[in-house]
Design an enzyme around this catalytic site. Structure first.
Site, mmCIF file in Angstrom:
data_model
loop_
_atom_site.group_PDB
_atom_site.id
_atom_site.type_symbol
_atom_site.label_atom_id
_atom_site.label_comp_id
_atom_site.label_asym_id
_atom_site.label_seq_id
_atom_site.Cartn_x
_atom_site.Cartn_y
_atom_site.Cartn_z
ATOM 1 N N SER A 55 0.830 -1.209 0.000
ATOM 2 C CA SER A 55 0.000 0.000 0.000
ATOM 3 C C SER A 55 0.859 1.252 0.000
ATOM 4 O O SER A 55 2.083 1.185 0.137
ATOM 5 C CB SER A 55 -0.945 0.007 1.216
ATOM 6 O OG SER A 55 -0.214 0.244 2.392
ATOM 7 N N VAL A 82 9.092 -7.220 8.825
ATOM 8 C CA VAL A 82 10.435 -6.629 8.907
ATOM 9 C C VAL A 82 10.948 -6.547 10.342
ATOM 10 O O VAL A 82 12.150 -6.375 10.563
ATOM 11 C CB VAL A 82 10.514 -5.233 8.233
ATOM 12 C CG1 VAL A 82 10.191 -5.309 6.757
ATOM 13 C CG2 VAL A 82 9.646 -4.212 8.951
ATOM 14 N N ASN A 108 11.146 0.048 2.914
ATOM 15 C CA ASN A 108 10.147 1.114 3.040
ATOM 16 C C ASN A 108 9.081 0.838 4.098
ATOM 17 O O ASN A 108 8.427 1.776 4.563
ATOM 18 C CB ASN A 108 9.492 1.293 1.658
ATOM 19 C CG ASN A 108 8.178 2.024 1.718
ATOM 20 O OD1 ASN A 108 8.163 3.250 1.783
ATOM 21 N ND2 ASN A 108 7.075 1.298 1.711
ATOM 22 N N ALA A 109 8.896 -0.432 4.501
ATOM 23 C CA ALA A 109 7.807 -0.754 5.432
ATOM 24 C C ALA A 109 7.947 0.087 6.702
ATOM 25 O O ALA A 109 9.054 0.294 7.194
ATOM 26 C CB ALA A 109 7.848 -2.235 5.799
ATOM 27 N N SER A 131 11.918 9.759 6.982
ATOM 28 C CA SER A 131 10.794 10.691 7.087
ATOM 29 C C SER A 131 11.347 12.072 7.393
ATOM 30 O O SER A 131 12.441 12.194 7.965
ATOM 31 C CB SER A 131 9.881 10.268 8.249
ATOM 32 O OG SER A 131 8.944 11.287 8.539
ATOM 33 N N TYR A 153 9.125 7.667 16.956
ATOM 34 C CA TYR A 153 9.074 7.647 15.480
ATOM 35 C C TYR A 153 10.240 8.457 14.914
ATOM 36 O O TYR A 153 10.971 7.990 14.035
ATOM 37 C CB TYR A 153 7.728 8.225 15.011
ATOM 38 C CG TYR A 153 7.522 8.181 13.518
ATOM 39 C CD1 TYR A 153 7.081 7.023 12.888
ATOM 40 C CD2 TYR A 153 7.769 9.295 12.723
ATOM 41 C CE1 TYR A 153 6.889 6.977 11.510
ATOM 42 C CE2 TYR A 153 7.586 9.260 11.348
ATOM 43 C CZ TYR A 153 7.146 8.101 10.744
ATOM 44 O OH TYR A 153 6.960 8.056 9.387
ATOM 45 N N LYS A 168 13.452 7.136 12.666
ATOM 46 C CA LYS A 168 13.666 7.622 11.307
ATOM 47 C C LYS A 168 15.047 8.268 11.170
ATOM 48 O O LYS A 168 15.667 8.204 10.116
ATOM 49 C CB LYS A 168 12.554 8.590 10.902
ATOM 50 C CG LYS A 168 11.192 7.893 10.725
ATOM 51 C CD LYS A 168 11.253 6.820 9.638
ATOM 52 C CE LYS A 168 9.908 6.237 9.285
ATOM 53 N NZ LYS A 168 10.001 5.174 8.259
ATOM 54 N N THR A 177 -1.530 8.747 2.400
ATOM 55 C CA THR A 177 -1.604 7.279 2.459
ATOM 56 C C THR A 177 -2.407 6.932 3.712
ATOM 57 O O THR A 177 -2.789 7.825 4.470
ATOM 58 C CB THR A 177 -0.202 6.642 2.630
ATOM 59 O OG1 THR A 177 0.300 7.030 3.911
ATOM 60 C CG2 THR A 177 0.770 7.074 1.550
#
Ligand SMILES: NC(=O)c1ccc[n+]([C@@H]2O[C@H](COP(=O)([O-])OP(=O)(O)OC[C@H]3O[C@@H](n4cnc5c(N)ncnc54)[C@H](O)[C@@H]3O)[C@@H](O)[C@H]2O)c1
Length: 256
Positions: free
Chosen positions: A16, A57, A84-85, A135, A148, A152, A183
């Protein structure tokens, strides 16, 4: 220069969002693609002309196994690996962050890329390319997203390290740092309000705003680039926009 004909690609989180758009543009440009995802992705893969393998992952053995399955399914080693996940869970303040969120986000977003960089090279041809997804949160800290953001930032560090270590095999390793992108993970109304004021382009990104950058990094067009971290953020980190200044000071000009 942008042709991927004859190339084998592996995209984590390809079921996705950004990963799916990346898989699709790779196929459009001639690559054979395997998408590796924790969700059942065989229908999505068939729709785009790819194949799917299961991959969590966050689990090292699962990453290694999915890479082996990908090369078996493609009938050869990989030329392009996209790590990318990711998950977008953010907490409240750092002191209030639950252990379960720390483990989930760190295992997927940080360790997931680490495992990919550790295991993918054995399944890759020399001269291949690895692209990680970080990100803008790696550079612009928004309160409440400590785990997060830290994960990143780790991805950017891993990218530079892998570039140094894999250069001797002419494997290039680069990183994309998306801003808010429409997304499942990033399409909230809050993101749209933030982008309107904080980005020079004044809008949230579409997945197609990202996929061309991955194509560039996967192709010969970027063949002398490695270890680079590309901010694809609509100009978010350039500084305060006119819209932001207007909001804060009542004038879109620099404060005198
Ligand atoms: N959308 C944004 O605003 C935004 C901004 C910056 C960075 N990113 C990053 O982009 C990447 C893709 O996110 P997206 O926006 O396309 O979100 P998305 O939710 O549409 O896609 C994420 C994909 O990763 C898969 N995934 C999640 N956990 C997994 C695991 N443990 N193992 C394998 N696959 C797993 C999901 O099933 C999904 O297919 C993520 O790394 C995310 O952090 C997104």
């Amino acid at each position: 220069m942008f042709s991927l004909t004859g190339k084998n690609a592996y995209v984590t989180g390809g079921a996705s969002g950004i990963g799916r758009a990346v898989a699709e543009i790779f196929i459009e440009h001639g690559a054979k693609v395997v998408i590796a995802d924790v969700v059942e992705a065989s229908v999505v893969a068939a729709e785009m002309g790819a194949t799917a393998v299961y991959c969590n992952v966050a689990e090292e053995a699962s990453v290694a196994e999915s890479l082996s399955k990908a090369t078996a399914s493609l009938g050869g080693k990989l030329d392009i690996v996209v790590l990318n996940a990711g998950v977008g869970d953010v907490g409240s303040t750092l002191v209030e962050t639950e252990q379960s969120l720390i483990e989930k986000v760190t295992k997927v977003n940080h360790w997931g890329v680490l495992y990919g960089m550790k295991h993918a090279p054995a399944s890759m041809n020399d001269g291949g390319t690895i692209i990680s997804t970080s990100s803008m949160a790696a550079f612009i800290s928004v309160p409440g997203s400590a785990v997060y953001s830290a994960g990143k930032r780790a991805v950017t560090s891993l990218t530079e390290m892998a570039a140094l270590e894999l250069g001797r095999r002419s494997i290039r390793v680069n990183c994309v740092c998306p801003g808010y992108t429409a997304t499942a993970l990033g399409s909230g109304e809050e993101g749209q309000r933030i982008c309107k004021v904080f980005t020079a382009l004044g809008r949230v990104a579409e997945v197609e705003d990202m996929s061309g950058v991955y194509l560039f990094l996967a192709s010969d067009a970027s063949r002398y680039m490695t270890g680079q971290v590309l901010k694809v953020d609509g100009g978010w980190d350039c500084g305060p926009t006119e819209a932001l200044l207007e909001l804060v000071t009542g004038s879109s000009a620099a404060p005198s």
